[in-house]
Motif scaffolding. Structure first.
Motif, PDB file in Angstrom:
ATOM      1  N   LEU A  67       0.834  -1.195   0.000  1.00 51.23           N
ATOM      2  CA  LEU A  67       0.000   0.000   0.000  1.00 51.23           C
ATOM      3  C   LEU A  67       0.877   1.257   0.000  1.00 51.23           C
ATOM      4  CD1 LEU A  67      -2.756   1.410   0.203  1.00 51.23           C
ATOM      5  CD2 LEU A  67      -2.604   1.109   2.690  1.00 51.23           C
ATOM      6  N   PHE A  68       1.912   1.265   0.824  1.00 53.60           N
ATOM      7  CA  PHE A  68       2.824   2.410   0.899  1.00 53.60           C
ATOM      8  C   PHE A  68       3.439   2.707  -0.464  1.00 53.60           C
ATOM      9  CE2 PHE A  68       7.154   4.034   1.486  1.00 53.60           C
ATOM     10  CZ  PHE A  68       6.906   5.193   2.214  1.00 53.60           C
ATOM     11  N   PHE A  69       3.983   1.679  -1.111  1.00 56.41           N
ATOM     12  CA  PHE A  69       4.636   1.894  -2.406  1.00 56.41           C
ATOM     13  C   PHE A  69       3.637   2.255  -3.500  1.00 56.41           C
ATOM     14  CE2 PHE A  69       7.931  -0.804  -0.304  1.00 56.41           C
ATOM     15  CZ  PHE A  69       8.877   0.207  -0.191  1.00 56.41           C
ATOM     16  N   ASN A  70       2.435   1.699  -3.447  1.00 52.30           N
ATOM     17  CA  ASN A  70       1.397   2.079  -4.413  1.00 52.30           C
ATOM     18  C   ASN A  70       1.010   3.543  -4.244  1.00 52.30           C
ATOM     19  OD1 ASN A  70       1.289  -0.445  -5.597  1.00 52.30           O
ATOM     20  ND2 ASN A  70      -0.507  -1.108  -4.456  1.00 52.30           N
ATOM     21  N   LEU A  71       0.893   4.000  -2.997  1.00 52.73           N
ATOM     22  CA  LEU A  71       0.557   5.399  -2.745  1.00 52.73           C
ATOM     23  C   LEU A  71       1.679   6.323  -3.194  1.00 52.73           C
ATOM     24  CD1 LEU A  71      -1.158   5.076   0.746  1.00 52.73           C
ATOM     25  CD2 LEU A  71      -2.256   5.676  -1.422  1.00 52.73           C
ATOM     26  N   GLN A  72       2.925   5.915  -2.979  1.00 50.73           N
ATOM     27  CA  GLN A  72       4.065   6.705  -3.458  1.00 50.73           C
ATOM     28  C   GLN A  72       4.034   6.835  -4.975  1.00 50.73           C
ATOM     29  OE1 GLN A  72       7.719   4.975  -1.924  1.00 50.73           O
ATOM     30  NE2 GLN A  72       7.990   6.766  -0.627  1.00 50.73           N
ATOM     31  N   ARG A  73       3.783   5.711  -5.658  1.00 47.66           N
ATOM     32  CA  ARG A  73       3.734   5.733  -7.121  1.00 47.66           C
ATOM     33  C   ARG A  73       2.584   6.608  -7.603  1.00 47.66           C
ATOM     34  NH1 ARG A  73       3.186   0.372  -8.476  1.00 47.66           N
ATOM     35  NH2 ARG A  73       0.954   0.639  -8.497  1.00 47.66           N
ATOM     36  N   GLU A  74       1.425   6.502  -6.948  1.00 48.16           N
ATOM     37  CA  GLU A  74       0.269   7.311  -7.311  1.00 48.16           C
ATOM     38  C   GLU A  74       0.583   8.804  -7.157  1.00 48.16           C
ATOM     39  OE1 GLU A  74      -3.761   8.047  -4.934  1.00 48.16           O
ATOM     40  OE2 GLU A  74      -3.575   5.993  -5.671  1.00 48.16           O
ATOM     41  N   LEU A  75       1.223   9.168  -6.072  1.00 51.39           N
ATOM     42  CA  LEU A  75       1.593  10.561  -5.842  1.00 51.39           C
ATOM     43  C   LEU A  75       2.602  11.044  -6.878  1.00 51.39           C
ATOM     44  CD1 LEU A  75       1.416  13.080  -3.991  1.00 51.39           C
ATOM     45  CD2 LEU A  75       3.313  12.099  -2.695  1.00 51.39           C
ATOM     46  N   ARG A  76       3.584  10.206  -7.178  1.00 52.79           N
ATOM     47  CA  ARG A  76       4.601  10.551  -8.179  1.00 52.79           C
ATOM     48  C   ARG A  76       3.944  10.735  -9.549  1.00 52.79           C
ATOM     49  NH1 ARG A  76       7.797   6.603  -7.084  1.00 52.79           N
ATOM     50  NH2 ARG A  76       6.991   5.199  -8.656  1.00 52.79           N
TER      51      ARG A  76
END
Length: 92
Positions: A67-76
């Motif tokens: 979830l953390f990495f998916n949210l980071q990618r979404e923000l990027r």
């Protein structure tokens, strides 16, 4: 007999954690927006609760790291200019 539906430190039942799942995801999203590192996020209550849900019901809840990495990618992706959208020139 050990009761599998109780979160370790908080004494919350899985049903209570499931009811608060959207709030934990929102907290994680806020931390990602603030630029918190994975190590910092792993020390939070939302991480702990999301981990309990994932451990208890892995088919229903993702690993908090995912979830953390998916949210980071979404923000990027939101911050990067879209390749498919035409750029507007100020001089035109």
């Amino acid at each position: 007999m050990v009761q599998a539906t109780v979160a370790p430190a908080a004494g919350l039942r899985i049903g209570e954690l499931e009811a608060q799942y959207p709030m934990y995801c929102k907290a994680m999203r806020m931390l990602v927006r603030e630029g918190a590192s994975l190590a910092k996020v792993q020390r939070t209550l939302c991480w702990e609760r999301l981990s309990v849900l994932h451990t208890s019901l892995p088919r229903h809840y993702r690993d908090p790291a995912q979830l953390f990495f998916n949210l980071q990618r979404e923000l990027r992706d939101q911050q990067a200019p879209s390749v498919n959208q035409p750029q507007l020139n100020a001089g035109s």
